[in-house]
Design an enzyme around this catalytic site. Structure first.
Site, mmCIF file in Angstrom:
data_model
loop_
_atom_site.group_PDB
_atom_site.id
_atom_site.type_symbol
_atom_site.label_atom_id
_atom_site.label_comp_id
_atom_site.label_asym_id
_atom_site.label_seq_id
_atom_site.Cartn_x
_atom_site.Cartn_y
_atom_site.Cartn_z
ATOM 1 N N PRO A 169 0.832 -1.207 0.000
ATOM 2 C CA PRO A 169 0.000 0.000 0.000
ATOM 3 C C PRO A 169 0.873 1.266 0.000
ATOM 4 C CG PRO A 169 0.025 -0.988 2.182
ATOM 5 C CD PRO A 169 0.785 -1.919 1.295
ATOM 6 N N ASP B 153 5.652 2.436 2.467
ATOM 7 C CA ASP B 153 4.778 1.292 2.699
ATOM 8 C C ASP B 153 3.934 1.594 3.933
ATOM 9 O OD1 ASP B 153 3.609 -1.141 3.345
ATOM 10 O OD2 ASP B 153 5.406 -2.333 2.952
ATOM 11 N N HIS B 154 2.589 1.756 3.714
ATOM 12 C CA HIS B 154 1.721 2.183 4.819
ATOM 13 C C HIS B 154 1.529 1.092 5.868
ATOM 14 C CE1 HIS B 154 -0.579 5.248 6.609
ATOM 15 N NE2 HIS B 154 -1.139 5.741 5.519
ATOM 16 N N ARG B 155 1.929 -0.146 5.589
ATOM 17 C CA ARG B 155 1.879 -1.191 6.605
ATOM 18 C C ARG B 155 2.910 -0.935 7.692
ATOM 19 N NH1 ARG B 155 2.879 -6.349 2.896
ATOM 20 N NH2 ARG B 155 4.572 -4.920 2.288
ATOM 21 N N ILE B 156 3.978 -0.224 7.321
ATOM 22 C CA ILE B 156 5.100 -0.005 8.233
ATOM 23 C C ILE B 156 5.166 1.443 8.702
ATOM 24 C CG2 ILE B 156 7.613 -0.153 8.467
ATOM 25 C CD1 ILE B 156 7.595 -2.195 6.185
#
Length: 448
Positions: free
Chosen positions: A242, A420-423
């Site tokens: 993402p 990376d929007h997960r991180i």
């Protein structure tokens, strides 16, 4: 007993290879160290080297064909062996030992390599057959390309072979009488061999002619293994990660002044710092302050890396098939500006000429893509998995800015972080990219 030579694994991600061009033919006698063929991998076009002596009994893979790693490509008859019998034995599936395959590259450990000081020569990479080189260029001076009595550049040799030109009848105009592309092209054009192009006499200016319009044709272009890998990895990145982006404008006027001063002082030592060297140094220091940006997403959780290893995107020239490679600067946070400049220049030059080793393209934890030299003012880059972020850098552009209530001419450069929007959260990305901006706007801090 005949020796079977199979398609080696020339990179950690290679699954198949394309036989681009054979350098030998059936019946040729070869020795260990001779170049057998040009092979296209998912990374680049490389030269395949023999590690056995013998006579070429059978060519099992034709030019342009593709085979999986381990697929048979050539059979050698050893000393004293009947060549037709060796070829027949290979065709019938007889017991023939395979040549030693290249071992697959070892998985990278979490603790990356340690960088060496700029004054020291880099540690030699262990010899691991088959040794390879990328497609030769005009300035390549390899022993393999210049073996024998005739001194000729690899590119000139390739053109001469394709056109059936006898190199012994050409007088070279390169260094030390070396035959270069210009000499071979002169023969093709019907000019006397060895004649350097004469200076054109000045002519009166004529009205500018309208350039001919290029003709378009509808056709399907065969995709190289490198392009397939680029497509696969970028599609994977955009569909599984993402992405989001944040952009800031950095005032680089002071950086330009400091760079000019340093380059004048270091000119006598052959050092020329680029704007990108300062950007790499700023990112390395910023990543130390914001370690979550220097991380990767894994099934077990977020992997924070113990070293900053910045990759610098390098575009390959069209004559090498185009494409993109990302050499890595190991332990970038330990390098000063001069070391960054030296290592970046060496890796970029090697990428465009001889080609990088797998080790030199592995272990990156963050990537910088700079399109400033192409006058691009802003763009968004795609994250290079498994990294968490990539910085896209635009050109330093003169534009009107407001300083102390007055409109003046300033220099601004866009910095766009894809994360990376997960991180990485939005605020974290904003703080990081502003840290890079502050370091570039106060360039003296990068000298420490």
């Amino acid at each position: 007993m005949p020796v079977k030579i199979t398609m080696p694994r020339l990179s950690d991600t290679m699954e198949e290879g394309t036989l681009v061009k054979w350098r030998v033919k059936e019946g040729d006698k070869i020795a260990s160290g001779d170049i057998l063929a040009d092979v296209e991998t998912d990374k680049a076009t490389m030269e395949l080297q023999s590690f056995d002596d013998g006579v070429v009994a059978k060519i099992a893979l034709q030019e342009g064909q593709v085979t999986k790693v381990g697929g048979l490509i050539l059979v050698l008859a050893t000393d004293g062996e009947d060549v037709p019998e060796a070829a027949k034995a290979a065709a019938s599936g007889g017991d023939a030992p395979a040549a030693k395959p290249a071992p697959a590259p070892e998985a990278k450990k979490e603790e990356p390599r340690q960088a060496q000081p700029a004054e020291e020569a880099p540690a030699p990479i262990p010899r691991c057959p088959p040794q390879t080189k990328t497609t030769p260029r005009e300035d390549d001076d390899s022993d393999a390309a210049n073996s024998g009595k005739i001194r000729v550049s690899p590119l000139a040799r390739r053109i001469a072979e394709d056109k059936g030109i006898d190199l012994s009848k050409i007088k070279g105009t390169g260094p030390d009488g070396r035959i270069i592309k210009r000499d071979v092209q002169a023969v093709i054009d019907g000019k006397p061999a060895g004649d350097a192009p004469a200076a054109a006499a000045p002519a009166a200016k004529a009205p500018a002619a309208v350039p001919p319009q290029p003709k378009l044709e509808s056709k399907t272009v065969t995709v190289s293994n490198m392009r397939k890998t680029i497509a696969k990895r970028l599609l994977e990145s955009k569909t599984t990660i993402p992405h989001f982006t944040v952009t800031v404008q950095a005032d680089v006027e002071e950086l330009g002044k400091l760079r000019g001063t340093l380059n004048k002082q270091l000119a006598s030592q052959g050092v020329k710092l680029s704007v990108n060297d300062f950007i790499v140094r700023a990112c390395a220091l910023a990543l130390l302050q914001h370690p979550v940006v220097n991380s990767s997403w894994t099934d077990a959780g977020i992997q924070l890396h113990g070293s900053v290893n910045i990759g610098v995107a390098v575009a390959l020239p069209e004559e090498k098939g185009g494409g993109l490679v990302v050499p890595t600067l190991p332990a970038t946070h330990t390098l000063g500006l001069r070391q960054i400049s030296k290592l970046t220049r060496e890796l970029a030059d090697k990428a465009r000429t001889k080609g990088l080793s797998v080790d030199e393209m592995s272990g990156g934890t963050f990537t910088i893509s700079n399109l400033g030299p192409w006058n691009v003012d802003h763009f968004e880059a795609i994250i290079n998995p498994p990294q968490a972020a990539i910085l896209a850098v635009g050109a330093a552009i003169e534009q009107p800015v407001v300083k102390n209530g007055q409109i003046v001419v300033g220099q601004r450069m866009s910095l766009t972080l894809s994360a990376d929007h997960r991180i990485i959260d939005g605020a974290t990305a904003a703080v990081f990219v502003n840290t890079v901006k502050d370091l570039l706007e106060n360039p003296a801090t990068l000298l420490v």
